[in-house]
Enzyme design. Structure first.
Site, mmCIF file in Angstrom:
data_model
loop_
_atom_site.group_PDB
_atom_site.id
_atom_site.type_symbol
_atom_site.label_atom_id
_atom_site.label_comp_id
_atom_site.label_asym_id
_atom_site.label_seq_id
_atom_site.Cartn_x
_atom_site.Cartn_y
_atom_site.Cartn_z
ATOM 1 N N GLY A 90 0.855 -1.192 0.000
ATOM 2 C CA GLY A 90 0.000 0.000 0.000
ATOM 3 C C GLY A 90 0.885 1.234 0.000
ATOM 4 N N GLY A 139 -0.125 4.986 -1.118
ATOM 5 C CA GLY A 139 -1.143 5.759 -0.422
ATOM 6 C C GLY A 139 -0.580 6.937 0.355
ATOM 7 N N GLN A 140 -1.467 7.581 1.130
ATOM 8 C CA GLN A 140 -1.077 8.818 1.836
ATOM 9 C C GLN A 140 0.119 8.579 2.751
ATOM 10 O OE1 GLN A 140 -3.822 10.335 4.774
ATOM 11 N NE2 GLN A 140 -2.913 12.388 4.727
ATOM 12 N N ASP A 192 2.185 -2.146 -4.420
ATOM 13 C CA ASP A 192 0.818 -1.605 -4.492
ATOM 14 C C ASP A 192 0.131 -2.240 -5.686
ATOM 15 O OD1 ASP A 192 -1.528 0.224 -4.443
ATOM 16 O OD2 ASP A 192 -0.281 1.422 -3.106
ATOM 17 N N ASP A 200 -1.209 -7.605 -5.080
ATOM 18 C CA ASP A 200 -2.485 -7.566 -4.368
ATOM 19 C C ASP A 200 -2.284 -8.337 -3.067
ATOM 20 O OD1 ASP A 200 -5.011 -7.877 -3.344
ATOM 21 O OD2 ASP A 200 -5.926 -8.504 -5.237
ATOM 22 N N TYR A 225 -15.023 0.038 9.025
ATOM 23 C CA TYR A 225 -13.589 0.306 9.169
ATOM 24 C C TYR A 225 -13.153 0.141 10.631
ATOM 25 C CZ TYR A 225 -9.390 3.344 9.143
ATOM 26 O OH TYR A 225 -8.129 3.873 9.281
ATOM 27 N N LYS A 269 -10.657 -2.571 12.355
ATOM 28 C CA LYS A 269 -9.448 -2.185 13.093
ATOM 29 C C LYS A 269 -9.472 -2.781 14.502
ATOM 30 C CE LYS A 269 -7.220 0.292 10.040
ATOM 31 N NZ LYS A 269 -6.015 -0.260 9.437
HETATM 32 P P1 NAD Z 1 -4.567 5.131 1.415
HETATM 33 O O1 NAD Z 1 -5.970 4.795 1.049
HETATM 34 O O2 NAD Z 1 -4.051 6.496 1.104
HETATM 35 O O3 NAD Z 1 -3.556 4.085 0.773
HETATM 36 C C1 NAD Z 1 -3.805 2.709 0.732
HETATM 37 C C2 NAD Z 1 -2.983 2.133 -0.397
HETATM 38 O O4 NAD Z 1 -3.219 0.716 -0.425
HETATM 39 C C3 NAD Z 1 -3.371 2.660 -1.784
HETATM 40 O O5 NAD Z 1 -2.227 3.090 -2.487
HETATM 41 C C4 NAD Z 1 -4.013 1.460 -2.470
HETATM 42 O O6 NAD Z 1 -3.787 1.402 -3.879
HETATM 43 C C5 NAD Z 1 -3.319 0.302 -1.760
HETATM 44 N N1 NAD Z 1 -4.103 -0.924 -1.825
HETATM 45 C C6 NAD Z 1 -5.460 -1.051 -1.750
HETATM 46 N N2 NAD Z 1 -5.810 -2.338 -1.887
HETATM 47 C C7 NAD Z 1 -4.670 -3.039 -2.039
HETATM 48 C C8 NAD Z 1 -4.383 -4.414 -2.220
HETATM 49 N N3 NAD Z 1 -5.364 -5.322 -2.292
HETATM 50 N N4 NAD Z 1 -3.107 -4.792 -2.323
HETATM 51 C C9 NAD Z 1 -2.086 -3.885 -2.273
HETATM 52 N N5 NAD Z 1 -2.303 -2.562 -2.117
HETATM 53 C C10 NAD Z 1 -3.570 -2.150 -1.998
HETATM 54 O O7 NAD Z 1 -4.415 4.819 2.977
HETATM 55 P P2 NAD Z 1 -3.456 5.536 4.027
HETATM 56 O O8 NAD Z 1 -4.136 6.773 4.493
HETATM 57 O O9 NAD Z 1 -2.078 5.596 3.520
HETATM 58 O O10 NAD Z 1 -3.576 4.503 5.237
HETATM 59 C C11 NAD Z 1 -2.695 3.411 5.376
HETATM 60 C C12 NAD Z 1 -3.091 2.644 6.626
HETATM 61 O O11 NAD Z 1 -3.053 3.527 7.757
HETATM 62 C C13 NAD Z 1 -4.488 2.042 6.603
HETATM 63 O O12 NAD Z 1 -4.485 0.823 7.289
HETATM 64 C C14 NAD Z 1 -5.296 3.045 7.382
HETATM 65 O O13 NAD Z 1 -6.400 2.451 7.979
HETATM 66 C C15 NAD Z 1 -4.311 3.513 8.415
HETATM 67 N N6 NAD Z 1 -4.648 4.817 8.953
HETATM 68 C C16 NAD Z 1 -4.554 5.927 8.189
HETATM 69 C C17 NAD Z 1 -4.901 7.163 8.713
HETATM 70 C C18 NAD Z 1 -4.814 8.421 7.907
HETATM 71 O O14 NAD Z 1 -5.251 9.485 8.382
HETATM 72 N N7 NAD Z 1 -4.274 8.385 6.702
HETATM 73 C C19 NAD Z 1 -5.341 7.264 10.051
HETATM 74 C C20 NAD Z 1 -5.462 6.085 10.797
HETATM 75 C C21 NAD Z 1 -5.085 4.871 10.253
HETATM 76 C C1 AKB Z 2 -10.163 8.064 8.474
HETATM 77 O O1 AKB Z 2 -10.665 9.201 8.625
HETATM 78 O O2 AKB Z 2 -10.793 7.072 8.107
HETATM 79 C C2 AKB Z 2 -8.704 7.887 8.828
HETATM 80 C C3 AKB Z 2 -8.571 7.423 10.221
HETATM 81 C C4 AKB Z 2 -8.600 8.402 11.334
HETATM 82 O O3 AKB Z 2 -8.463 6.259 10.461
HETATM 83 N N1 AKB Z 2 -8.021 9.116 8.569
#
Ligand code: NAD
Ligand code: AKB
Length: 313
Positions: A12, A15-16, A38, A54, A144, A148
Protein backbone atom coordinates in the site's frame (compact mmCIF):
# COMPACT_ATOMS: atom_id res chain seq x y z
CA UNK A 1 17.91 0.26 17.11
CA UNK A 2 17.85 -0.89 13.53
CA UNK A 3 19.77 -3.39 11.54
CA UNK A 4 21.05 -2.21 8.16
CA UNK A 5 20.71 -5.80 6.92
CA UNK A 6 16.91 -5.69 7.23
CA UNK A 7 14.88 -5.58 4.05
CA UNK A 8 11.58 -3.79 4.10
CA UNK A 9 8.35 -4.38 2.17
CA UNK A 10 5.69 -1.67 2.27
CA UNK A 11 2.29 -2.86 1.04
CA UNK A 12 0.00 0.00 0.00
CA UNK A 13 3.08 2.14 -0.63
CA UNK A 14 1.24 4.43 -3.06
CA UNK A 15 -1.14 5.76 -0.42
CA UNK A 16 -1.08 8.82 1.84
CA UNK A 17 1.19 7.22 4.44
CA UNK A 18 3.08 4.84 2.15
CA UNK A 19 4.68 7.48 -0.03
CA UNK A 20 6.19 9.27 2.98
CA UNK A 21 7.10 6.09 4.84
CA UNK A 22 8.99 4.68 1.85
CA UNK A 23 10.97 7.91 1.57
CA UNK A 24 11.89 8.04 5.27
CA UNK A 25 12.80 4.37 5.54
CA UNK A 26 14.92 4.71 2.40
CA UNK A 27 17.03 7.32 4.19
CA UNK A 28 17.78 4.72 6.89
CA UNK A 29 18.09 1.50 4.92
CA UNK A 30 18.90 2.72 1.39
CA UNK A 31 16.33 2.82 -1.44
CA UNK A 32 17.26 -0.60 -2.80
CA UNK A 33 16.35 -2.20 0.56
CA UNK A 34 12.88 -0.64 0.76
CA UNK A 35 10.50 -2.36 -1.64
CA UNK A 36 7.30 -0.51 -2.54
CA UNK A 37 4.26 -2.68 -3.35
CA UNK A 38 0.82 -1.61 -4.49
CA UNK A 39 -1.91 -2.49 -6.96
CA UNK A 40 -0.45 -0.10 -9.53
CA UNK A 41 2.86 1.70 -10.16
CA UNK A 42 3.61 4.75 -8.00
CA UNK A 43 4.84 7.83 -9.85
CA UNK A 44 6.08 9.58 -6.70
CA UNK A 45 8.46 6.71 -5.87
CA UNK A 46 10.86 6.35 -8.76
CA UNK A 47 13.97 5.05 -7.07
CA UNK A 48 12.68 2.17 -4.93
CA UNK A 49 12.14 -1.31 -6.34
CA UNK A 50 8.42 -1.69 -7.10
CA UNK A 51 6.24 -4.82 -6.99
CA UNK A 52 2.72 -4.87 -8.38
CA UNK A 53 1.00 -6.83 -5.65
CA UNK A 54 -2.49 -7.57 -4.37
CA UNK A 55 -2.15 -8.29 -0.64
CA UNK A 56 -5.15 -10.62 -0.91
CA UNK A 57 -3.03 -12.96 -3.06
CA UNK A 58 -1.04 -14.80 -0.38
CA UNK A 59 1.06 -16.82 -2.85
CA UNK A 60 2.10 -13.68 -4.71
CA UNK A 61 2.90 -12.01 -1.39
CA UNK A 62 5.10 -14.91 -0.35
CA UNK A 63 6.80 -14.78 -3.78
CA UNK A 64 7.70 -11.11 -3.26
CA UNK A 65 8.92 -11.78 0.28
CA UNK A 66 11.17 -14.60 -0.91
CA UNK A 67 12.38 -12.75 -4.01
CA UNK A 68 13.60 -9.77 -1.99
CA UNK A 69 14.49 -11.68 1.21
CA UNK A 70 12.13 -9.39 3.15
CA UNK A 71 12.46 -9.24 6.94
CA UNK A 72 9.97 -6.49 7.89
CA UNK A 73 6.53 -5.85 6.38
CA UNK A 74 4.57 -2.62 6.81
CA UNK A 75 0.97 -3.39 5.85
CA UNK A 76 -0.81 -0.18 4.81
CA UNK A 77 -3.33 -1.48 2.26
CA UNK A 78 -6.86 -0.90 3.58
CA UNK A 79 -10.17 0.83 2.88
CA UNK A 80 -10.61 3.79 5.22
CA UNK A 81 -13.69 4.97 7.13
CA UNK A 82 -15.62 6.83 4.42
CA UNK A 83 -14.89 4.47 1.51
CA UNK A 84 -15.39 1.51 3.86
CA UNK A 85 -18.97 2.57 4.59
CA UNK A 86 -19.64 2.75 0.82
CA UNK A 87 -18.33 -0.78 0.27
CA UNK A 88 -18.63 -2.56 3.63
CA UNK A 89 -18.16 -6.18 2.63
CA UNK A 90 -15.08 -5.43 0.53
CA UNK A 91 -13.66 -3.23 3.32
CA UNK A 92 -13.99 -6.14 5.73
CA UNK A 93 -12.40 -8.55 3.24
CA UNK A 94 -9.44 -6.32 2.40
CA UNK A 95 -8.78 -5.09 5.93
CA UNK A 96 -8.99 -8.54 7.53
CA UNK A 97 -7.69 -10.97 4.90
CA UNK A 98 -4.74 -8.72 4.05
CA UNK A 99 -3.80 -8.72 7.74
CA UNK A 100 -4.21 -12.50 8.08
CA UNK A 101 -2.01 -13.11 5.04
CA UNK A 102 0.80 -11.06 6.55
CA UNK A 103 0.41 -12.42 10.10
CA UNK A 104 0.39 -16.00 8.79
CA UNK A 105 3.62 -15.45 6.85
CA UNK A 106 5.16 -14.05 10.03
CA UNK A 107 3.89 -17.05 12.00
CA UNK A 108 5.52 -19.30 9.36
CA UNK A 109 8.79 -17.34 9.92
CA UNK A 110 9.03 -15.91 6.40
CA UNK A 111 9.31 -12.45 7.99
CA UNK A 112 10.46 -11.39 11.45
CA UNK A 113 8.50 -8.19 12.15
CA UNK A 114 5.17 -6.66 11.09
CA UNK A 115 3.80 -3.13 11.29
CA UNK A 116 0.05 -2.70 10.95
CA UNK A 117 -1.72 0.59 11.70
CA UNK A 118 -4.93 0.86 13.65
CA UNK A 119 -6.96 4.05 14.07
CA UNK A 120 -8.98 6.24 16.42
CA UNK A 121 -11.89 4.58 14.55
CA UNK A 122 -11.65 1.66 17.01
CA UNK A 123 -13.58 3.86 19.45
CA UNK A 124 -17.31 4.49 19.24
CA UNK A 125 -20.14 6.62 20.62
CA UNK A 126 -20.09 4.86 24.01
CA UNK A 127 -16.38 5.64 24.49
CA UNK A 128 -15.56 8.65 26.74
CA UNK A 129 -14.91 11.25 24.01
CA UNK A 130 -12.58 13.59 25.87
CA UNK A 131 -9.12 12.41 26.90
CA UNK A 132 -9.91 8.88 25.71
CA UNK A 133 -7.56 6.49 27.52
CA UNK A 134 -5.81 3.42 26.09
CA UNK A 135 -8.19 1.03 27.85
CA UNK A 136 -11.85 1.97 27.70
CA UNK A 137 -15.21 1.05 26.19
CA UNK A 138 -14.79 0.32 22.47
CA UNK A 139 -17.93 -0.13 20.38
CA UNK A 140 -17.04 1.15 16.89
CA UNK A 141 -19.95 1.81 14.55
CA UNK A 142 -18.15 1.83 11.17
CA UNK A 143 -17.05 -1.25 9.24
CA UNK A 144 -13.59 0.31 9.17
CA UNK A 145 -13.55 0.70 12.96
CA UNK A 146 -14.86 -2.82 13.49
CA UNK A 147 -12.09 -4.18 11.21
CA UNK A 148 -9.45 -2.18 13.09
CA UNK A 149 -10.70 -3.34 16.48
CA UNK A 150 -10.81 -6.96 15.32
CA UNK A 151 -7.36 -6.53 13.74
CA UNK A 152 -5.93 -5.29 17.04
CA UNK A 153 -7.23 -8.34 18.84
CA UNK A 154 -5.83 -10.66 16.15
CA UNK A 155 -2.41 -8.97 16.32
CA UNK A 156 -2.31 -9.53 20.05
CA UNK A 157 -3.45 -13.14 19.58
CA UNK A 158 -0.72 -13.89 17.01
CA UNK A 159 1.82 -12.37 19.38
CA UNK A 160 0.75 -14.46 22.37
CA UNK A 161 0.05 -17.66 20.47
CA UNK A 162 2.91 -17.70 17.96
CA UNK A 163 5.32 -15.01 19.12
CA UNK A 164 4.72 -12.86 16.02
CA UNK A 165 6.53 -9.54 16.53
CA UNK A 166 3.71 -7.25 15.41
CA UNK A 167 3.56 -3.57 16.36
CA UNK A 168 0.77 -1.07 15.88
CA UNK A 169 -0.35 2.52 16.43
CA UNK A 170 -3.85 3.97 16.58
CA UNK A 171 -3.24 6.92 14.27
CA UNK A 172 -5.38 10.03 14.54
CA UNK A 173 -6.27 11.77 11.23
CA UNK A 174 -3.00 12.37 9.37
CA UNK A 175 -2.07 15.65 7.69
CA UNK A 176 0.81 15.89 5.25
CA UNK A 177 1.76 17.87 2.17
CA UNK A 178 3.51 15.17 0.14
CA UNK A 179 0.55 12.88 -0.56
CA UNK A 180 -3.24 12.96 -0.83
CA UNK A 181 -5.59 11.29 1.66
CA UNK A 182 -7.44 8.18 0.55
CA UNK A 183 -11.09 8.27 1.65
CA UNK A 184 -11.26 9.02 5.37
CA UNK A 185 -13.43 11.19 7.61
CA UNK A 186 -10.46 13.34 8.62
CA UNK A 187 -9.51 14.15 4.99
CA UNK A 188 -10.97 17.67 5.29
CA UNK A 189 -7.92 18.69 7.33
CA UNK A 190 -5.70 18.09 4.27
CA UNK A 191 -8.13 19.40 1.60
CA UNK A 192 -8.55 22.67 3.50
CA UNK A 193 -4.91 23.65 2.87
CA UNK A 194 -5.05 22.98 -0.88
CA UNK A 195 -8.28 24.95 -1.23
CA UNK A 196 -7.05 27.79 0.99
CA UNK A 197 -4.01 28.27 -1.24
CA UNK A 198 -5.85 27.78 -4.53
CA UNK A 199 -9.27 29.40 -3.99
CA UNK A 200 -9.05 31.10 -0.56
CA UNK A 201 -12.24 29.30 0.44
CA UNK A 202 -13.23 25.81 1.54
CA UNK A 203 -16.55 24.01 1.97
CA UNK A 204 -16.12 21.61 4.88
CA UNK A 205 -18.05 18.33 5.12
CA UNK A 206 -17.88 18.39 8.94
CA UNK A 207 -19.54 21.00 11.16
CA UNK A 208 -17.59 23.96 12.58
CA UNK A 209 -17.38 22.50 16.09
CA UNK A 210 -16.41 18.89 15.29
CA UNK A 211 -13.26 18.28 17.32
CA UNK A 212 -11.10 15.33 16.22
CA UNK A 213 -7.55 14.21 17.01
CA UNK A 214 -5.15 14.83 14.12
CA UNK A 215 -1.40 14.53 13.61
CA UNK A 216 1.25 15.93 11.26
CA UNK A 217 2.45 13.18 8.93
CA UNK A 218 6.06 13.84 9.96
CA UNK A 219 5.19 12.94 13.58
CA UNK A 220 3.21 9.88 12.45
CA UNK A 221 6.09 8.57 10.31
CA UNK A 222 8.56 9.16 13.15
CA UNK A 223 6.26 7.33 15.59
CA UNK A 224 6.00 4.43 13.15
CA UNK A 225 9.75 4.14 12.73
CA UNK A 226 10.36 4.57 16.46
CA UNK A 227 7.96 1.82 17.49
CA UNK A 228 9.38 -0.51 14.83
CA UNK A 229 12.93 0.10 16.09
CA UNK A 230 12.18 -0.04 19.81
CA UNK A 231 13.49 -3.07 21.74
CA UNK A 232 10.84 -5.81 21.73
CA UNK A 233 10.63 -5.84 25.53
CA UNK A 234 9.53 -2.18 25.50
CA UNK A 235 6.48 -3.00 23.39
CA UNK A 236 4.07 -3.90 26.15
CA UNK A 237 0.93 -3.49 24.05
CA UNK A 238 0.58 -5.87 21.11
CA UNK A 239 -2.89 -4.66 20.17
CA UNK A 240 -2.26 -1.00 19.31
CA UNK A 241 -1.00 2.14 21.07
CA UNK A 242 -3.03 5.36 21.41
CA UNK A 243 -1.35 8.43 19.91
CA UNK A 244 -2.79 11.77 20.99
CA UNK A 245 -1.85 14.12 18.18
CA UNK A 246 -3.50 17.55 18.23
CA UNK A 247 -7.23 18.05 18.76
CA UNK A 248 -8.99 20.84 16.87
CA UNK A 249 -12.24 21.70 15.11
CA UNK A 250 -12.66 22.94 11.49
CA UNK A 251 -13.36 26.38 12.93
CA UNK A 252 -10.09 26.35 14.87
CA UNK A 253 -7.92 25.22 11.94
CA UNK A 254 -9.62 27.77 9.69
CA UNK A 255 -8.81 30.52 12.21
CA UNK A 256 -5.17 29.41 12.24
CA UNK A 257 -5.04 29.42 8.42
CA UNK A 258 -6.54 32.93 8.43
CA UNK A 259 -3.48 34.16 10.32
CA UNK A 260 -1.48 33.39 7.15
CA UNK A 261 -4.20 33.99 4.51
CA UNK A 262 -6.39 36.76 5.98
CA UNK A 263 -9.10 36.58 3.29
CA UNK A 264 -9.58 32.81 3.66
CA UNK A 265 -13.18 31.79 4.35
CA UNK A 266 -14.78 28.48 5.33
CA UNK A 267 -18.35 27.28 4.82
CA UNK A 268 -19.99 24.10 6.10
CA UNK A 269 -22.11 21.47 4.37
CA UNK A 270 -22.13 18.25 6.35
CA UNK A 271 -22.60 14.80 4.84
CA UNK A 272 -22.54 11.17 6.05
CA UNK A 273 -19.02 11.65 7.41
CA UNK A 274 -20.43 13.87 10.17
CA UNK A 275 -22.03 10.82 11.84
CA UNK A 276 -18.72 8.99 11.69
CA UNK A 277 -16.87 11.93 13.23
CA UNK A 278 -19.51 12.24 15.97
CA UNK A 279 -18.77 8.66 17.02
CA UNK A 280 -15.01 9.24 17.45
CA UNK A 281 -13.07 10.74 20.36
CA UNK A 282 -12.39 14.46 20.48
CA UNK A 283 -9.08 14.02 22.27
CA UNK A 284 -6.88 11.08 23.20
CA UNK A 285 -4.42 10.17 25.95
CA UNK A 286 -1.09 8.56 25.01
CA UNK A 287 0.57 7.76 28.37
CA UNK A 288 1.47 4.17 27.38
CA UNK A 289 3.33 5.22 24.21
CA UNK A 290 5.19 7.88 26.18
CA UNK A 291 6.15 5.47 28.96
CA UNK A 292 6.91 2.31 26.98
CA UNK A 293 8.90 3.59 24.00
CA UNK A 294 9.36 7.26 24.93
CA UNK A 295 7.07 8.79 22.32
CA UNK A 296 6.80 12.56 22.08
CA UNK A 297 5.17 14.52 19.24
CA UNK A 298 6.74 17.65 17.77
CA UNK A 299 3.89 19.57 16.15
CA UNK A 300 1.11 21.70 17.63
CA UNK A 301 -1.66 23.39 15.62
CA UNK A 302 0.22 26.64 14.79
CA UNK A 303 3.39 24.82 13.69
CA UNK A 304 1.39 22.26 11.68
CA UNK A 305 -0.50 24.98 9.81
CA UNK A 306 2.65 26.98 9.14
CA UNK A 307 4.49 23.90 7.88
CA UNK A 308 1.65 22.81 5.59
CA UNK A 309 1.17 26.24 4.03
CA UNK A 310 4.90 26.80 3.52
CA UNK A 311 5.42 23.46 1.83
CA UNK A 312 2.28 23.49 -0.31
CA UNK A 313 2.86 27.06 -1.43
P1 NAD B 1 -4.57 5.13 1.42
O1 NAD B 1 -5.97 4.80 1.05
O2 NAD B 1 -4.05 6.50 1.10
O3 NAD B 1 -3.56 4.09 0.77
C1 NAD B 1 -3.80 2.71 0.73
C2 NAD B 1 -2.98 2.13 -0.40
O4 NAD B 1 -3.22 0.72 -0.42
C3 NAD B 1 -3.37 2.66 -1.78
O5 NAD B 1 -2.23 3.09 -2.49
C4 NAD B 1 -4.01 1.46 -2.47
O6 NAD B 1 -3.79 1.40 -3.88
C5 NAD B 1 -3.32 0.30 -1.76
N1 NAD B 1 -4.10 -0.92 -1.82
C6 NAD B 1 -5.46 -1.05 -1.75
N2 NAD B 1 -5.81 -2.34 -1.89
C7 NAD B 1 -4.67 -3.04 -2.04
C8 NAD B 1 -4.38 -4.41 -2.22
N3 NAD B 1 -5.36 -5.32 -2.29
N4 NAD B 1 -3.11 -4.79 -2.32
C9 NAD B 1 -2.09 -3.88 -2.27
N5 NAD B 1 -2.30 -2.56 -2.12
C10 NAD B 1 -3.57 -2.15 -2.00
O7 NAD B 1 -4.42 4.82 2.98
P2 NAD B 1 -3.46 5.54 4.03
O8 NAD B 1 -4.14 6.77 4.49
O9 NAD B 1 -2.08 5.60 3.52
O10 NAD B 1 -3.58 4.50 5.24
C11 NAD B 1 -2.70 3.41 5.38
C12 NAD B 1 -3.09 2.64 6.63
O11 NAD B 1 -3.05 3.53 7.76
C13 NAD B 1 -4.49 2.04 6.60
O12 NAD B 1 -4.49 0.82 7.29
C14 NAD B 1 -5.30 3.04 7.38
O13 NAD B 1 -6.40 2.45 7.98
C15 NAD B 1 -4.31 3.51 8.41
N6 NAD B 1 -4.65 4.82 8.95
C16 NAD B 1 -4.55 5.93 8.19
C17 NAD B 1 -4.90 7.16 8.71
C18 NAD B 1 -4.81 8.42 7.91
O14 NAD B 1 -5.25 9.48 8.38
N7 NAD B 1 -4.27 8.38 6.70
C19 NAD B 1 -5.34 7.26 10.05
C20 NAD B 1 -5.46 6.08 10.80
C21 NAD B 1 -5.09 4.87 10.25
C1 AKB C 1 -10.16 8.06 8.47
O1 AKB C 1 -10.66 9.20 8.62
O2 AKB C 1 -10.79 7.07 8.11
C2 AKB C 1 -8.70 7.89 8.83
C3 AKB C 1 -8.57 7.42 10.22
C4 AKB C 1 -8.60 8.40 11.33
O3 AKB C 1 -8.46 6.26 10.46
N1 AKB C 1 -8.02 9.12 8.57
Amino acid sequence: MYNKEDKILIIGAGGQIGIELVQELSLLYGSSNVIAADLKPIEALEVNPFEKLDVLDKDALLGVIKKHKISHVYLLAALLSATGEQNPMFAWKLNMEGLFNVLDLAKEKHISRVYWPSSIAVFGPTTPRINTPQYTVMEPTTVYGISKQAGERWCEWYFHKYGVDVRSLRYPGLIGWKSAPGGGTTDYAVHIFHEALKNKTYECFLSADTALPMMHMEDAIRATIEIMHAPAENIKIRGSYNLAGISFTPEQIAAEIKKHIPDFTITYKTDFRQDIANSWPQSILEDEARNDWKWSAKYNLPSLVKNMLQNLA
